[in-house]
Design a protein around this motif. Structure first.
Motif, PDB file in Angstrom:
ATOM      1  N   THR A  81     -75.572  14.864 -70.176  1.00 48.59           N
ATOM      2  CA  THR A  81     -75.425  15.942 -71.151  1.00 48.59           C
ATOM      3  C   THR A  81     -75.857  17.300 -70.603  1.00 48.59           C
ATOM      4  OG1 THR A  81     -77.534  15.215 -72.019  1.00 48.59           O
ATOM      5  CG2 THR A  81     -75.580  14.452 -73.168  1.00 48.59           C
ATOM      6  N   GLY A  82     -76.370  17.324 -69.364  1.00 51.55           N
ATOM      7  CA  GLY A  82     -76.667  18.613 -68.730  1.00 51.55           C
ATOM      8  C   GLY A  82     -75.362  19.236 -68.259  1.00 51.55           C
ATOM      9  N   LYS A  83     -75.325  20.568 -68.263  1.00 50.20           N
ATOM     10  CA  LYS A  83     -74.102  21.258 -67.841  1.00 50.20           C
ATOM     11  C   LYS A  83     -74.187  21.549 -66.341  1.00 50.20           C
ATOM     12  CE  LYS A  83     -72.180  25.846 -68.663  1.00 50.20           C
ATOM     13  NZ  LYS A  83     -72.447  26.279 -67.285  1.00 50.20           N
ATOM     14  N   PRO A  84     -73.157  21.207 -65.565  1.00 49.36           N
ATOM     15  CA  PRO A  84     -73.224  21.583 -64.142  1.00 49.36           C
ATOM     16  C   PRO A  84     -73.200  23.113 -64.000  1.00 49.36           C
ATOM     17  CG  PRO A  84     -71.168  20.407 -64.629  1.00 49.36           C
ATOM     18  CD  PRO A  84     -71.908  20.536 -65.920  1.00 49.36           C
ATOM     19  N   PHE A  85     -73.745  23.628 -62.918  1.00 53.10           N
ATOM     20  CA  PHE A  85     -73.704  25.073 -62.663  1.00 53.10           C
ATOM     21  C   PHE A  85     -72.245  25.504 -62.453  1.00 53.10           C
ATOM     22  CE2 PHE A  85     -78.122  24.388 -62.008  1.00 53.10           C
ATOM     23  CZ  PHE A  85     -78.767  25.618 -62.000  1.00 53.10           C
ATOM     24  N   ASN A  86     -71.885  26.659 -63.034  1.00 57.13           N
ATOM     25  CA  ASN A  86     -70.542  27.204 -62.762  1.00 57.13           C
ATOM     26  C   ASN A  86     -70.485  27.610 -61.296  1.00 57.13           C
ATOM     27  OD1 ASN A  86     -69.838  26.974 -65.422  1.00 57.13           O
ATOM     28  ND2 ASN A  86     -70.372  29.088 -65.939  1.00 57.13           N
ATOM     29  N   PRO A  87     -69.485  27.165 -60.553  1.00 60.61           N
ATOM     30  CA  PRO A  87     -69.417  27.582 -59.143  1.00 60.61           C
ATOM     31  C   PRO A  87     -69.131  29.078 -59.036  1.00 60.61           C
ATOM     32  CG  PRO A  87     -68.024  25.659 -59.576  1.00 60.61           C
ATOM     33  CD  PRO A  87     -68.419  26.218 -60.899  1.00 60.61           C
ATOM     34  N   LEU A  88     -69.696  29.697 -58.008  1.00 60.80           N
ATOM     35  CA  LEU A  88     -69.402  31.109 -57.727  1.00 60.80           C
ATOM     36  C   LEU A  88     -68.045  31.165 -57.036  1.00 60.80           C
ATOM     37  CD1 LEU A  88     -72.922  31.831 -56.242  1.00 60.80           C
ATOM     38  CD2 LEU A  88     -72.108  32.662 -58.453  1.00 60.80           C
ATOM     39  N   LEU A  89     -67.355  32.288 -57.164  1.00 63.50           N
ATOM     40  CA  LEU A  89     -66.062  32.441 -56.505  1.00 63.50           C
ATOM     41  C   LEU A  89     -66.256  32.303 -54.987  1.00 63.50           C
ATOM     42  CD1 LEU A  89     -63.088  33.042 -56.970  1.00 63.50           C
ATOM     43  CD2 LEU A  89     -63.603  35.477 -56.840  1.00 63.50           C
ATOM     44  N   GLY A  90     -65.502  31.415 -54.372  1.00 63.73           N
ATOM     45  CA  GLY A  90     -65.637  31.201 -52.925  1.00 63.73           C
ATOM     46  C   GLY A  90     -66.616  30.105 -52.555  1.00 63.73           C
ATOM     47  N   GLU A  91     -67.343  29.574 -53.546  1.00 66.29           N
ATOM     48  CA  GLU A  91     -68.283  28.472 -53.275  1.00 66.29           C
ATOM     49  C   GLU A  91     -67.499  27.242 -52.789  1.00 66.29           C
ATOM     50  OE1 GLU A  91     -71.443  28.062 -56.217  1.00 66.29           O
ATOM     51  OE2 GLU A  91     -71.066  25.918 -56.263  1.00 66.29           O
ATOM     52  N   THR A  92     -68.122  26.465 -51.907  1.00 62.76           N
ATOM     53  CA  THR A  92     -67.468  25.250 -51.395  1.00 62.76           C
ATOM     54  C   THR A  92     -68.431  24.072 -51.482  1.00 62.76           C
ATOM     55  OG1 THR A  92     -68.210  25.705 -49.131  1.00 62.76           O
ATOM     56  CG2 THR A  92     -66.007  26.491 -49.726  1.00 62.76           C
ATOM     57  N   TYR A  93     -67.871  22.877 -51.362  1.00 63.08           N
ATOM     58  CA  TYR A  93     -68.694  21.677 -51.235  1.00 63.08           C
ATOM     59  C   TYR A  93     -67.944  20.690 -50.347  1.00 63.08           C
ATOM     60  CZ  TYR A  93     -71.615  17.643 -52.174  1.00 63.08           C
ATOM     61  OH  TYR A  93     -72.454  16.562 -52.012  1.00 63.08           O
ATOM     62  N   GLU A  94     -68.632  20.187 -49.364  1.00 65.30           N
ATOM     63  CA  GLU A  94     -68.014  19.159 -48.511  1.00 65.30           C
ATOM     64  C   GLU A  94     -68.799  17.862 -48.639  1.00 65.30           C
ATOM     65  OE1 GLU A  94     -69.438  18.686 -44.189  1.00 65.30           O
ATOM     66  OE2 GLU A  94     -69.076  20.849 -44.336  1.00 65.30           O
ATOM     67  N   LEU A  95     -68.090  16.763 -48.526  1.00 63.95           N
ATOM     68  CA  LEU A  95     -68.733  15.455 -48.579  1.00 63.95           C
ATOM     69  C   LEU A  95     -68.033  14.558 -47.570  1.00 63.95           C
ATOM     70  CD1 LEU A  95     -70.829  13.684 -50.057  1.00 63.95           C
ATOM     71  CD2 LEU A  95     -69.021  12.997 -51.622  1.00 63.95           C
ATOM     72  N   ILE A  96     -68.810  14.083 -46.590  1.00 66.93           N
ATOM     73  CA  ILE A  96     -68.252  13.146 -45.612  1.00 66.93           C
ATOM     74  C   ILE A  96     -68.969  11.823 -45.802  1.00 66.93           C
ATOM     75  CG2 ILE A  96     -67.888  12.651 -43.159  1.00 66.93           C
ATOM     76  CD1 ILE A  96     -68.014  15.659 -42.632  1.00 66.93           C
ATOM     77  N   ARG A  97     -68.210  10.773 -46.096  1.00 60.68           N
ATOM     78  CA  ARG A  97     -68.794   9.447 -46.260  1.00 60.68           C
ATOM     79  C   ARG A  97     -68.096   8.497 -45.287  1.00 60.68           C
ATOM     80  NH1 ARG A  97     -71.863   8.194 -51.023  1.00 60.68           N
ATOM     81  NH2 ARG A  97     -71.901   6.126 -50.074  1.00 60.68           N
ATOM     82  N   GLU A  98     -68.678   8.378 -44.089  1.00 61.09           N
ATOM     83  CA  GLU A  98     -68.060   7.494 -43.096  1.00 61.09           C
ATOM     84  C   GLU A  98     -68.114   6.039 -43.553  1.00 61.09           C
ATOM     85  OE1 GLU A  98     -69.761   8.586 -39.337  1.00 61.09           O
ATOM     86  OE2 GLU A  98     -68.767  10.547 -39.406  1.00 61.09           O
ATOM     87  N   ASP A  99     -69.208   5.694 -44.296  1.00 64.92           N
ATOM     88  CA  ASP A  99     -69.327   4.314 -44.793  1.00 64.92           C
ATOM     89  C   ASP A  99     -68.201   3.972 -45.772  1.00 64.92           C
ATOM     90  OD1 ASP A  99     -70.390   6.239 -46.543  1.00 64.92           O
ATOM     91  OD2 ASP A  99     -71.738   4.813 -47.511  1.00 64.92           O
ATOM     92  N   GLU A 100     -67.704   4.999 -46.513  1.00 60.51           N
ATOM     93  CA  GLU A 100     -66.633   4.763 -47.491  1.00 60.51           C
ATOM     94  C   GLU A 100     -65.264   5.192 -46.940  1.00 60.51           C
ATOM     95  OE1 GLU A 100     -66.686   3.509 -50.548  1.00 60.51           O
ATOM     96  OE2 GLU A 100     -68.814   3.390 -51.050  1.00 60.51           O
ATOM     97  N   GLY A 101     -65.294   5.762 -45.722  1.00 58.84           N
ATOM     98  CA  GLY A 101     -64.034   6.074 -45.040  1.00 58.84           C
ATOM     99  C   GLY A 101     -63.276   7.279 -45.560  1.00 58.84           C
TER     100      GLY A 101
END
Length: 411
Positions: A81-101
């Motif tokens: 029920t918490g609200k995620p932070f609004n991303p700033l313009l140009g914000e990025t997120y990367e996620l590499i999961r080699e275990d999940e391929g």
């Protein structure tokens, strides 16, 4: 978690009934320490389902696993029920999961309206999963309704198949008084553009007695509209698949035994007047004989309730492992000072930083309009979804080459 007991959300929201909430600055205490871009990456929690779909030779079998994946993508929202932070313009997120391929990159490509684009790809070229989301939030007096506009596209490369769908509506009840609870409802239609197979899933509103809370029911039909499988379960628990004839026979039997006296009134939407009591959850899904289990939710960690009701997967999303910082793009939300401060339990610093970042963003926008400059996205471009023909944001590639010289300074 930081206690929200001393904060009145009503004092902020009473001015906003019926309005779009994306333009309203909410106090940081109502947030959870993740950006919306990280929330999107939680679609990947059950990637094993995509791998399973890739391994199956029958298109109907693949469709039912893809349907389970579409349901699993919203499962992490249960009790969040918490609200995620609004991303700033140009914000990025990367996620590499080699275990999940797989590896994933997302970018905030627009601020008004807020649009987040993401692209995940298999490390072995088995699949691509991508989309852009434009969440529309409406406040209805005691609940907040979120319509997640935007299309999800899953491509199973070996089978040369593409599936598309949109997520269901989400409603958070009791914003003002009582215990917050979440409901998902609406029809989700998954189309296999290569075979013409279709899966129609109905996320049921909870109804007057809460009998339908969390329930999902639907069917798969082939291109000649013949019903091939029935899919049923709860988005908070598990999904099963059954033969349509067996399913219908069982349902008739159930009706007969229950008697038709207790007819349920239709489900209400977010606009109801009375207090929205959280219905008692009937914890189990009644399994029809001969059904196949498609997916079951992973249990949450023991202290999840004190940790914003995060799943184990969500708890890893801010982690900066040794040596990672020099590889990350400077726009990655793991580096956002307000989210970091909130995760460390420093609400004052989080609030100060959030205001500073929002002001910095406004100042940049003023500068651009003075110079008549347009914002240019870095990793995604507006284009056309090749399968639906609708407008979409498409990944242009190159993020993982690690050349971040042109990245904007947003923090």
């Amino acid at each position: 978690m930081i206690s929200r007991n001393n904060f009145s959300v009503w004092s902020i929201l009473k001015k906003c009934i019926g309005m779009e909430l994306s333009k309203i600055a909410m106090p940081v205490v109502f947030n959870e320490p993740l950006s919306f871009l990280q929330r999107i990456s939680e679609y990947m929690e059950h990637t094993h389902l995509i791998h399973r779909a890739c391994s199956l030779s029958d298109s109907i079998d693949r469709m039912q696993v893809v349907a389970a994946f579409a349901v699993s993508a919203v499962a992490s929202q249960w009790e969040r029920t918490g609200k995620p932070f609004n991303p700033l313009l140009g914000e990025t997120y990367e996620l590499i999961r080699e275990d999940e391929g797989y590896r994933l990159i997302s970018e905030q490509v627009s601020h008004h309206p807020p649009v987040s684009a993401f692209h995940a790809q298999s490390l072995k070229q088995e699949f691509e999963f991508h989309g852009s989301i434009y969440p529309k939030l409406k406040f209805w007096g005691k609940s907040v309704e979120a319509e997640p506009k935007g299309t999800m596209t899953l491509e199973l490369l070996k089978h040369k198949e593409a599936y598309t769908w949109t997520n269901p509506m989400c409603c958070v009840h009791n914003i003002i008084l009582g215990k917050l609870w979440i409901e998902q409802y609406g029809t989700v239609e998954i189309v296999n553009h290569s075979t013409g197979d279709k899966c129609v899933l109905n996320f049921k509103p909870c109804g007057m007695f809460g009998k339908e809370l969390h329930k999902v029911e639907g069917y798969i039909q082939d291109k000649s509209k013949k019903k091939r499988r029935v899919i049923y379960g709860k988005w908070t628990e598990c999904m099963y698949s059954a033969d349509p004839k067996v399913y219908d026979a069982n349902k008739k039997l159930e009706k007969k035994t229950a008697g038709d006296s207790k007819k349920l009134k239709p489900g209400y939407s977010c606009e109801g007047e009375e207090a929205d009591e959280m219905p008692d959850v009937q914890e189990t899904v009644t399994v029809i004989p001969g059904s196949a289990l498609l997916w079951r939710i992973k249990p949450r960690p023991a202290h999840s309730a004190q940790m914003y009701n995060f799943t184990s997967f969500a708890m890893t999303l801010n982690e900066v492992e040794p040596g990672m910082e020099r590889l990350l793009a400077p726009t990655d939300c793991r580096l956002r000072p307000d989210i970091k401060a909130m995760e460390n339990g420093d609400i004052d610093a989080a609030s100060t930083e959030k205001e500073r970042l929002e002001e910095k963003q406004r100042a940049s926008r003023r500068e651009r309009s003075k110079d008549e400059e347009d914002w240019s996205t870095r990793w995604f471009q507006p284009g056309t979804n090749p399968h639906t023909g609708a407008e979409d944001w498409l990944y242009t590639g190159g993020y993982f080459d690690r050349n971040y010289t042109d990245c904007p300074n947003i923090y």
